[in-house]
Design an enzyme around this catalytic site. Structure first.
Site, short mmCIF file in Angstrom:
data_model
loop_
_atom_site.label_atom_id
_atom_site.label_comp_id
_atom_site.label_asym_id
_atom_site.label_seq_id
_atom_site.Cartn_x
_atom_site.Cartn_y
_atom_site.Cartn_z
N HIS A 81 41.51 -23.65 -17.50
CA HIS A 81 42.11 -22.58 -18.08
C HIS A 81 43.58 -22.72 -18.64
O HIS A 81 43.93 -22.41 -19.74
CB HIS A 81 41.58 -21.26 -17.67
N LYS A 95 27.28 -12.58 -16.93
CA LYS A 95 27.86 -12.95 -15.66
C LYS A 95 28.08 -12.01 -14.62
O LYS A 95 28.62 -10.69 -15.21
CB LYS A 95 29.06 -13.75 -15.98
N ARG A 105 34.56 -28.58 -23.11
CA ARG A 105 34.38 -29.52 -22.02
C ARG A 105 33.42 -30.43 -22.27
O ARG A 105 33.72 -31.85 -22.05
CB ARG A 105 34.24 -28.79 -20.74
N SER A 133 35.00 -21.84 -13.50
CA SER A 133 34.91 -20.60 -12.63
C SER A 133 33.74 -20.70 -11.68
O SER A 133 33.80 -20.57 -10.50
CB SER A 133 35.33 -19.35 -13.31
#
Ligand code: PNS
Length: 161
Positions: free
Chosen positions: A17, A41, A90, A127
């Protein structure tokens, strides 16, 4: 004056990040790192705790601020005069997920999104994996800043009592 936003869950913020925020800060006058609610989440840290960690890790970056937002990202952008959403990619699965959100956000208010390719050394970092590795006593020291790693340890210790 061009103002961009780096939105995300940041639970917790990682070197991946921070690389994206640093690069966005070099392109825009102001960058708002905004912690939002991802309905899919469950969180480890509260939104305020996440903002605190981001603020600490970006303190040396001129023009970068951290905050929470609730509701639609596009509404927050409009309120804050933010014209561009900046996100890191990514791998292919990120693209599929992010393209759909970018197109929805564009559809809703016309706000545009730019994608930055994640630096290769962070392409495997997320994360959720940081949380998982740390929960199972693995070393996350190379994936997040030391202050964040310490807070992850403290939070997990607090949780397990
Ligand atoms: O790091 P994440 O979990 O990929 O971040 C996702 C986030 C928080 C940026 C996204 O879920 C979001 O923008 N949520 C706010 C609500 C919203 O605007 N939903 C519509 C998105 S098209």
């Amino acid at each position: 004056m061009m103002k961009a936003i780096c939105p995300g869950s940041f639970d917790p913020v990682t070197f991946g990040h921070l690389d994206i925020v640093t690069r966005a800060a070099a392109m825009f006058d102001e960058v708002v790192v905004a912690v939002g609610h991802n309905m899919a989440k469950n969180g480890l840290f509260t939104p305020e705790e996440r903002v605190g960690m981001i603020a600490e890790c970006t303190a040396d970056l001129p023009g970068v601020t951290a905050t929470t937002f609730s509701g639609l990202l596009v509404d927050f952008c409009r309120e804050q005069g933010i014209g561009v959403i900046a996100k890191g990619l990514r791998f292919g699965a990120d693209f599929d997920y992010e393209l759909q959100m970018a197109q929805m956000n564009g559809h809703l208010t016309g706000v545009d999104t730019i994608f930055l390719p994640t630096a290769p050394q962070w392409s495997f970092v997320s994360s959720s994996l940081v949380r998982e590795v740390a929960t199972l006593s693995g070393d996350v020291g190379a994936l997040v800043p030391a202050s964040v790693a310490a807070r992850v340890q403290a939070k997990l210790a607090e949780r397990t009592g």
